[in-house]
Design an enzyme around this catalytic site. Structure first.
Site, short mmCIF file in Angstrom:
data_model
loop_
_atom_site.label_atom_id
_atom_site.label_comp_id
_atom_site.label_asym_id
_atom_site.label_seq_id
_atom_site.Cartn_x
_atom_site.Cartn_y
_atom_site.Cartn_z
N GLU A 94 0.84 -1.20 0.00
CA GLU A 94 0.00 0.00 0.00
C GLU A 94 0.88 1.25 0.00
OE1 GLU A 94 -2.45 1.57 -0.75
OE2 GLU A 94 -4.05 1.42 0.73
N ASP A 95 0.33 2.35 -0.49
CA ASP A 95 1.08 3.60 -0.53
C ASP A 95 1.16 4.27 0.84
OD1 ASP A 95 -1.62 4.22 -0.54
OD2 ASP A 95 -1.53 5.65 -2.19
N ASP A 98 -3.58 5.69 6.58
CA ASP A 98 -4.09 6.91 7.19
C ASP A 98 -4.97 6.49 8.38
OD1 ASP A 98 -4.60 9.71 7.25
OD2 ASP A 98 -6.40 9.48 6.07
N PHE A 147 -0.77 16.30 4.09
CA PHE A 147 -1.26 15.67 2.86
C PHE A 147 -0.10 15.58 1.88
CE2 PHE A 147 -3.36 14.81 -1.05
CZ PHE A 147 -4.36 13.94 -0.65
N ARG A 160 0.97 12.01 -9.21
CA ARG A 160 1.44 10.64 -8.93
C ARG A 160 2.84 10.41 -9.48
NH1 ARG A 160 -2.83 7.53 -6.97
NH2 ARG A 160 -4.89 7.93 -7.83
P1 IMP Z 1 -7.21 4.86 5.07
O1 IMP Z 1 -8.19 3.82 4.63
O2 IMP Z 1 -7.87 5.96 5.84
O3 IMP Z 1 -6.02 4.30 5.81
O4 IMP Z 1 -6.73 5.61 3.78
C1 IMP Z 1 -5.75 5.15 2.96
C2 IMP Z 1 -5.89 5.78 1.60
O5 IMP Z 1 -6.19 7.18 1.67
C3 IMP Z 1 -4.58 5.69 0.87
O6 IMP Z 1 -4.49 4.49 0.14
C4 IMP Z 1 -4.60 6.92 -0.01
O7 IMP Z 1 -5.23 6.61 -1.23
C5 IMP Z 1 -5.44 7.91 0.73
N1 IMP Z 1 -4.61 8.91 1.45
C6 IMP Z 1 -4.49 9.07 2.78
N2 IMP Z 1 -3.64 10.07 3.08
C7 IMP Z 1 -3.18 10.55 1.91
C8 IMP Z 1 -2.24 11.60 1.55
O8 IMP Z 1 -1.64 12.30 2.38
N3 IMP Z 1 -2.04 11.79 0.22
C9 IMP Z 1 -2.65 11.06 -0.74
N4 IMP Z 1 -3.53 10.07 -0.46
C10 IMP Z 1 -3.80 9.83 0.86
MG MG Z 2 -4.55 4.36 -2.07
#
Ligand code: IMP
Ligand code: MG
Length: 169
Positions: A94-95, A98, A147, A160
């Site tokens: 995963e990237d 959050d 962010f 990206r």
């Molecule tokens: P989570 O489900 O809340 O953990 O969100 C994860 C997803 O939110 C990641 O795979 C990203 O696509 C997006 N995301 C969360 N923070 C960022 C950020 O700072 N920049 C870009 N995408 C983000």
């Molecule tokens: Mg993502």
């Protein structure tokens, strides 16, 4: 838009090499099915895959989560994996983590398919933002609550392809 560099391309590449080495050892050089979570993890997962010398099978998954008011944690599959993962070593790539919603759901979904091992590797971790009790097995960088874009991460589908990770001021 003003983007400031947070992590340089060189730092990213060096760190990925280190993490790849640890992963390889942990999996005893056995075959790994590497599941890239689209779209954000594309750049990271290909770089990571190149740095792992044990056999790698690439697969992809794409999910969209509906956050906002109706925060029920509903996740929709836009694309599902094509490999059979039962009794296999699986690494979810995963990237960024959050809140942890996406991976909490994805992990339990994949767990039901009874892989031999199931681990998570993330490029970035925003631990401060966590709402779900989820830990990644491998984290390249812990980052503050900013962010970020670049190296696969987007703002409205843009940025990206930046070779480094930056944050939007
Ligand atoms: P989570 O489900 O809340 O953990 O969100 C994860 C997803 O939110 C990641 O795979 C990203 O696509 C997006 N995301 C969360 N923070 C960022 C950020 O700072 N920049 C870009 N995408 C983000
Ligand atoms: Mg993502």
């Amino acid at each position: 838009m003003n983007i400031k560099e947070l992590i340089s391309e060189e730092k990213i590449k060096n760190r990925i090499k280190q993490v790849a080495e640890v992963i390889q050892k942990d999996f005893n050089n056995e075959e790994i099915i590497l599941i890239c979570v689209l779209k954000g993890a594309t750049f990271f997962s290909t770089e990571l895959a190149k740095d792992i010398t044990s056999p790698i099978i690439l697969d992809f998954i794409k999910v969209s989560s509906y956050k906002g008011s109706e925060s029920t944690g509903v996740i929709h599959f836009d694309l599902n994996i094509s490999e059979e993962i039962k009794d296999k070593n699986v690494l979810i790539v995963e990237d960024i983590i959050d809140t942890g919603r996406t991976l909490t759901y994805l992990k339990s979904y994949l767990e039901e398919k009874k892989p031999k091992t199931l681990k998570i590797c993330t490029l970035l971790d925003k631990k401060e933002r966590r709402e779900f009790n989820l830990e990644s097995d491998y984290v390249c960088f812990d980052i503050p609550d900013k962010f970020v874009v670049g190296y696969g991460l987007d703002y409205d589908e843009k940025y990206r392809n930046l070779p480094y990770i930056g944050y939007i001021e």
